[in-house]
Design a protein around this motif. Sequence first.
Motif, PDB file in Angstrom:
ATOM      1  N   ASN A 169      56.313  97.049  76.053  1.00  0.00           N
ATOM      2  CA  ASN A 169      57.412  96.231  75.577  1.00  0.00           C
ATOM      3  C   ASN A 169      57.489  94.924  76.375  1.00  0.00           C
ATOM      4  OD1 ASN A 169      58.212  98.271  73.755  1.00  0.00           O
ATOM      5  ND2 ASN A 169      59.356  99.306  75.393  1.00  0.00           N
ATOM      6  N   SER A 190      59.798  82.833  63.571  1.00  0.00           N
ATOM      7  CA  SER A 190      59.752  84.135  64.219  1.00  0.00           C
ATOM      8  C   SER A 190      58.337  84.705  64.217  1.00  0.00           C
ATOM      9  CB  SER A 190      60.706  85.095  63.513  1.00  0.00           C
ATOM     10  OG  SER A 190      60.647  86.379  64.097  1.00  0.00           O
ATOM     11  N   SER A 195      62.832  91.171  69.742  1.00  0.00           N
ATOM     12  CA  SER A 195      63.563  92.387  70.123  1.00  0.00           C
ATOM     13  C   SER A 195      62.736  93.655  69.935  1.00  0.00           C
ATOM     14  CB  SER A 195      64.861  92.481  69.323  1.00  0.00           C
ATOM     15  OG  SER A 195      64.575  92.485  67.934  1.00  0.00           O
ATOM     16  N   ASN A 196      61.876  93.702  68.945  1.00  0.00           N
ATOM     17  CA  ASN A 196      61.064  94.907  68.689  1.00  0.00           C
ATOM     18  C   ASN A 196      59.582  94.678  69.024  1.00  0.00           C
ATOM     19  OD1 ASN A 196      63.279  96.441  67.665  1.00  0.00           O
ATOM     20  ND2 ASN A 196      63.124  95.292  65.732  1.00  0.00           N
ATOM     21  N   PHE A 197      59.326  93.692  69.827  1.00  0.00           N
ATOM     22  CA  PHE A 197      57.936  93.307  70.118  1.00  0.00           C
ATOM     23  C   PHE A 197      57.255  94.355  71.020  1.00  0.00           C
ATOM     24  CE2 PHE A 197      54.613  91.315  72.601  1.00  0.00           C
ATOM     25  CZ  PHE A 197      53.949  90.513  71.697  1.00  0.00           C
ATOM     26  N   GLN A 198      56.007  94.666  70.669  1.00  0.00           N
ATOM     27  CA  GLN A 198      55.153  95.513  71.508  1.00  0.00           C
ATOM     28  C   GLN A 198      53.722  95.010  71.409  1.00  0.00           C
ATOM     29  OE1 GLN A 198      55.078  99.739  70.862  1.00  0.00           O
ATOM     30  NE2 GLN A 198      56.596 100.129  72.450  1.00  0.00           N
TER      31      GLN A 198
END
Length: 537
Positions: free
Chosen positions: A57, A144, A49-52
């Motif tokens: 994104n 994760s 969800s917060n991956f960059q």
Amino acid sequence: MSNKENDTLHFLSEDPVKDKIQKSPSMPWKIIVADDDEEVHAVTALALSNFQFKGRNLEILSAYSTAETERLIKENSDTAVILLDVVMESHDSGLELVRYIRNEVENDLVRIILRTGQPGYAPEMEVILNYDINDYKEKTELTSSKLVTTLIASLRNFDDLQRIEQNRQSLELVAASSVEMHSQKDKDKFGEFMISSLDSILKKFDPQCRPSLFHGYFTQGGEQVRILNGSGNFGTQQEDLKPGDFLNDDLLAELSEPGDENSIFYREGSALLHFHSIGGNERIVFIEDVPVLNTIQKSILLTFANHITTVFNNIELMEEQLQKENEIRKSLDEKLILVKEIHHRVKNNLQIISSLLHMQSINVEDPKLLDVLKESENRVQSMSLVHEKLYQSDLMATIDFNEYITSLAERLIHTYSVSSEIGLKIETDPLMLSINTAIPCGLIVNEILTNSIKYAFPGDRQGTISIFMKVDGNVISLTISDDGVGLPEDFDPSKTKSLGTKLIRVLSDQIDGDLQINRDRGTSYTLNFSESAQRES
């Protein structure tokens, strides 16, 4: 191009540049999650969800079946990674999808990570060896953090491959554009094509790139820049710009340095191509909103820039050559007019002489003297006719001798008023003669025709005068004959006192001709000569 072999690429400091364009936000990385388990989709989305990565994104596309996966991969060719379940509708659905992606869709760039909850159906070693995948993970081991690290490695690999492919396509575009540019002969069209090609190359480097470009030159001693061709922000630019309107201090300083080498000044956000043509003309190409380029892409840009200078030089050389050709053509046209005028004046002067002879003959009662004056008048007319044909001809150096013979013969028939008694038959091959050959040949024809008209048909006798001319290579055979009474039996051309006969013999020698006289059934003169021999002499 410059005669120096030191075209250079400059990398300036990374200070902020003057930027007229709001940069577009980076496009997200597309990944497809293909799994028939809804919980897997939910967990994956939560973990990422917060991956960059590299400031971009993720855009997660979900597929729950083989059919949905096939549709998504066809509709999204720019997908970076597929997280693919091995077992969906069947125990090898994922493996068949790998074959479909690589073989049917022919997508070799997307990174495929196989995930399985039942490793027994697809042993790891066998799958990696036999299928074009990039990683193989059991769902139980993909925590994760491991999912994130696996995805980063795959995205990095995809990004590298994508850049390699973009560079390959850019090089192909440079090669194709260079071929097309080398066919350009007009500066305006070349400028338009150059701007269009540069725009396409930059968009190959980065599909999100929306560059603004212009091609122009300095005016007023470098105080102004005239835009010749532009796109983007410069596509509708009508007024001249000041260099400071679009260049930062570093680029202005570089341009102020004297030199004649071709250079590209590049920094994040803008690039400037500065080159000099062989004619001394200084040109610039400015690119605004340039994407971040790697070393290879900068080299590709420099290669294209060198092609630009080469083509521009070629166009200048062609323009210079065309200008010289036009000057030569103008000079030749002027000389042609002058030569035509000379021939026209010579013809007029000969006409005056002919007219004077004719006026003199009006008051002459002595038949012999009258005959001499008329023959002299005809000789002058035969020479005048050559100059008349020359100034009427486009070639100027030669005349159509077929046309000349016809005009001369008809004029003599008319002069002696014998058109009702004497027929005229003319058969000639096409022949162009130079003035050096045409004048003596014309005088020879004039003398022979005059003799036939005056002496071959005494009283009311009727007959025919025939003129035949054959051309065989460089050898010309001219035969003039009549079916009249013929020459006297004691006639000897070498001993005669007749001026006409002497002229025929002298003029034949002048053109290195071989003259034969035949007295069977009238009189026949055959003159064989070579135009090439006359030209060489």
